[in-house]
Design an enzyme around this catalytic site. Structure first.
Site, short mmCIF file in Angstrom:
data_model
loop_
_atom_site.label_atom_id
_atom_site.label_comp_id
_atom_site.label_asym_id
_atom_site.label_seq_id
_atom_site.Cartn_x
_atom_site.Cartn_y
_atom_site.Cartn_z
N THR A 1 0.81 -1.22 0.00
CA THR A 1 0.00 0.00 0.00
C THR A 1 0.84 1.27 0.00
O THR A 1 0.60 2.19 -0.80
CB THR A 1 -0.95 0.00 1.20
OG1 THR A 1 -1.81 -1.13 1.11
CG2 THR A 1 -1.79 1.27 1.24
N ASN B 1 5.97 -0.77 3.36
CA ASN B 1 5.06 -0.17 4.35
C ASN B 1 5.81 0.20 5.62
O ASN B 1 5.47 1.16 6.29
CB ASN B 1 3.94 -1.15 4.68
CG ASN B 1 2.83 -1.16 3.64
OD1 ASN B 1 2.70 -0.23 2.84
ND2 ASN B 1 2.03 -2.20 3.64
N ASP C 1 -4.09 6.15 6.53
CA ASP C 1 -3.24 7.34 6.59
C ASP C 1 -2.18 7.33 5.49
O ASP C 1 -1.95 8.34 4.82
CB ASP C 1 -2.60 7.49 7.98
CG ASP C 1 -1.97 6.22 8.52
OD1 ASP C 1 -1.59 5.33 7.72
OD2 ASP C 1 -1.85 6.09 9.76
N ASP D 1 -9.22 -3.66 0.06
CA ASP D 1 -8.00 -4.33 0.49
C ASP D 1 -8.25 -5.17 1.74
O ASP D 1 -7.80 -6.32 1.82
CB ASP D 1 -6.92 -3.28 0.77
CG ASP D 1 -5.61 -3.91 1.24
OD1 ASP D 1 -4.93 -4.55 0.41
OD2 ASP D 1 -5.26 -3.75 2.43
N HIS E 1 -7.80 -9.21 1.84
CA HIS E 1 -6.90 -9.91 2.76
C HIS E 1 -7.66 -10.98 3.54
O HIS E 1 -7.16 -12.09 3.72
CB HIS E 1 -6.27 -8.92 3.74
CG HIS E 1 -5.05 -8.24 3.21
ND1 HIS E 1 -3.90 -8.92 2.89
CD2 HIS E 1 -4.80 -6.92 2.96
CE1 HIS E 1 -2.99 -8.06 2.45
NE2 HIS E 1 -3.51 -6.85 2.47
N HIS F 1 -1.84 -1.94 -5.78
CA HIS F 1 -1.28 -3.29 -5.95
C HIS F 1 -2.43 -4.25 -6.21
O HIS F 1 -3.61 -3.87 -6.08
CB HIS F 1 -0.50 -3.75 -4.71
CG HIS F 1 -1.28 -3.66 -3.43
ND1 HIS F 1 -2.30 -4.55 -3.12
CD2 HIS F 1 -1.23 -2.79 -2.39
CE1 HIS F 1 -2.82 -4.23 -1.95
NE2 HIS F 1 -2.20 -3.16 -1.48
#
Length: 554
Positions: A71, A92, A153, A299, A303, A347
């Protein structure tokens, strides 16, 4: 009749309208694989994804060229046109050897999150360079408004850049969840944000039911609805319907997490985006404004349930309908003819290895556990270089980056490049590992194959580990199954260099742009220089992309 400015870009003559768009909208849908646009196409609305697929430009072979398909790195590329080797967002999170601490990509100890109990704030401090928004504002003495919004964020901050007008992301304190910002950007929230947080609190979604939007028979193109490896979050089962409440006697944090694993989080985000547009009069100013939006719920769902789940199909179709509603809103608000809209993703995602093995038990697929990696390194280096005693050869593993104990290496009078080499050879004996790049080789550019080139794009000597892992297709890095967050299963992952993680949509819609499906291989880094060309501004300072010439009349 519109006049066109002709610019010679040898050997092509391309043209772009003299009239700049009033509003540029860049949408990133977190973990949206390109093939979803093909797989779920029969269920799309007339003007959601189809606004681009039928009336816009579809670059069907767009990929991230780096290996760090995560991300933070992905969002950093979209509007900077640069990869981690330039912009510094190598992952990340990474390990700071100098200060012996782990660093989250948007950490900033000198800032705070307004009204949040979080101890460390967030900002673009670790990002190096500029974005399209930064360049746009600098071009007219900061008259353009640039606003970036996401539930995450890192997504909002890294698309917003160094000097946006406003940046907002999801946050919380001990009593509620809300949209906030960093003290890096502002000392207080605008009245409209406070009003939104008060009147549109996510608690209103507690207990809401998420069920299939289509008849169950339409989901047969996906796996079973309760596949064994799915890893649902608080209060969720593996199969529909899902009650979004965080489970029995849930805390605010548990409910907030469950909320993010649902399409309702996207619904709530779009409400906030519309408030931001109206309260800032975006697109109604003298200068072009820019709005960046990242949808995070896709996302989280991906996951938890994996790309072959009913849930991923459902949230993708629901996202399409939300996009259609948003584009109808923009058309009424300012007119789509005055907008330039880009849609992409940060992604993709790999299939769960268990799904691949369920189709073929002899398939080369599986999980590579960090414990296996750690034990292999410690045992090998102890055998080759002598026992480390009560010390460890590994200082830290953060994702694909492995940081060796440089103090121990020095203490034993060893050459780090040799220790790296021995470690790499050891790791390559582990089933599922395709390549191991050493920091020495990456520094010296001593590689050559495409995996090395991908790793090089997210390598920065001051931040990267001594070794960088790249797994084979259909393998995922995992903690021991007993240590998963909720104990329900493994879930799906990304972060590898293969197409399933790197191949994402790249869609454009706007007046004067060429329409059609373009199959030339392009990079997501090409978005930034292309937007800069259209806006007649200098590209971001670290730009590594190229102008997408197929968008313009020849």
């Amino acid at each position: 009749m519109k006049k066109f400015l002709f610019i010679l870009l040898f050997p092509f003559l391309i043209s772009v309208s003299n009239e700049k768009p009033k509003l540029v909208v860049v949408i990133s849908i977190d973990q949206l694989r390109y093939d979803y646009l093909e797989r779920f196409a029969p269920y799309f609305s007339k003007r959601g994804f189809n606004l681009f697929l039928k009336d816009g430009a579809n670059f069907s072979s767009a990929n991230f060229l780096h290996s760090a398909t995560e991300t933070g790195p992905g969002h950093a590329v979209i509007l900077s046109g640069s990869y981690g080797v330039v912009n510094g967002i190598i992952a990340n999170q990474w390990y700071d050897n100098k200060n012996n601490k782990e660093v989250y990509c948007v950490d900033d100890e000198n800032s705070t999150i307004l009204f949040s109990t979080k101890k460390i704030g967030n900002s673009p401090k670790n990002f190096i360079g500029s974005t399209v928004g930064d360049q746009l504002r600098e071009s007219n003495n900061y008259q353009s408004k640039v606003i970036s919004i996401s539930n995450k964020d890192r997504a909002a901050i890294l698309m917003g850049g160094k000097t946006p007008s406003e940046v907002y992301f999801g946050s919380s304190n001990n009593s509620t969840s809300f949209f906030s910002t960093s003290s890096y950007y502002a000392t207080e929230l605008p009245t409209w944000v406070n009003d939104f947080n008060k009147n549109e609190n996510i608690i209103s979604y507690k207990g809401k039911i998420w069920d299939r939007i289509l008849p169950i028979s339409e989901y047969k193109i996906q796996s079973s609805d309760d596949f064994e490896a799915e890893n649902p979050t608080y209060g969720m089962d593996k199969s529909f319907p899902h009650t979004i409440d965080g489970g029995e006697n849930s805390t605010l944090q548990q409910f907030s997490t469950a909320f993010l694993y649902s399409p309702f989080a996207n619904e709530h985000l779009f409400k906030f985006v519309k408030s931001a547009i109206e309260n800032n009069k975006l697109g109604k100013n003298i200068y072009t404004d820019l709005l960046a939006v990242s949808l995070s719920a896709n996302d989280y769902v991906g996951h938890g349930f994996g790309p072959n789940s009913h849930e991923v199909m459902d949230i993708t179709i629901r996202t399409d309908k939300m996009l259609e509603e948003f584009f109808i809103y923009l058309d009424k608000y300012i007119g789509l003819k005055n907008c330039l809209i880009v849609l992409t993703a940060d992604h993709g995602v790999s299939p769960m290895p268990e799904y691949i093995l369920a189709q073929n038990k002899n398939a080369d697929a599986g999980r590579v556990e960090f414990e296996t990696i750690s034990n292999a390194i410690e045992n090998k280096l102890n055998n080759v270089f002598g026992s480390a005693g009560n010390k460890k050869w590994i200082k830290k593993i953060t994702g694909a980056n492995i940081y060796l104990n440089d103090s121990l290496v020095s203490e034993k009078n060893l050459m780090m490049n040799y220790v790296e080499s021995v470690t790499a050879e050891t790791l390559l004996t582990i089933r599922g590992i395709a390549a191991v790049q050493t920091a020495t080789d990456l520094k010296n550019n001593s590689g050559g194959n495409f995996l090395f080139e991908k790793a090089k794009l997210n390598f920065m000597a001051s931040r990267s580990g001594n070794l960088y892992l790249q797994l084979k297709p259909f393998y995922s890095l995992s903690w021991n199954k007993n240590l998963t967050s909720h104990g329900a299963g493994y879930g799906a992952s990304h972060g590898e260099p293969w197409n399933c993680d790197s191949h994402v949509p790249l869609l454009f819609y706007g007046a004067g742009l060429q329409k059609g499906k373009f199959t030339e291989s392009v990079s997501i880094a090409d978005i930034a220089p292309t937007l800069s060309f259209i806006l007649k501004i200098e590209p971001p300072v670290g730009n590594q992309g190229k102008i997408l010439k197929d968008l313009f009349k020849k």
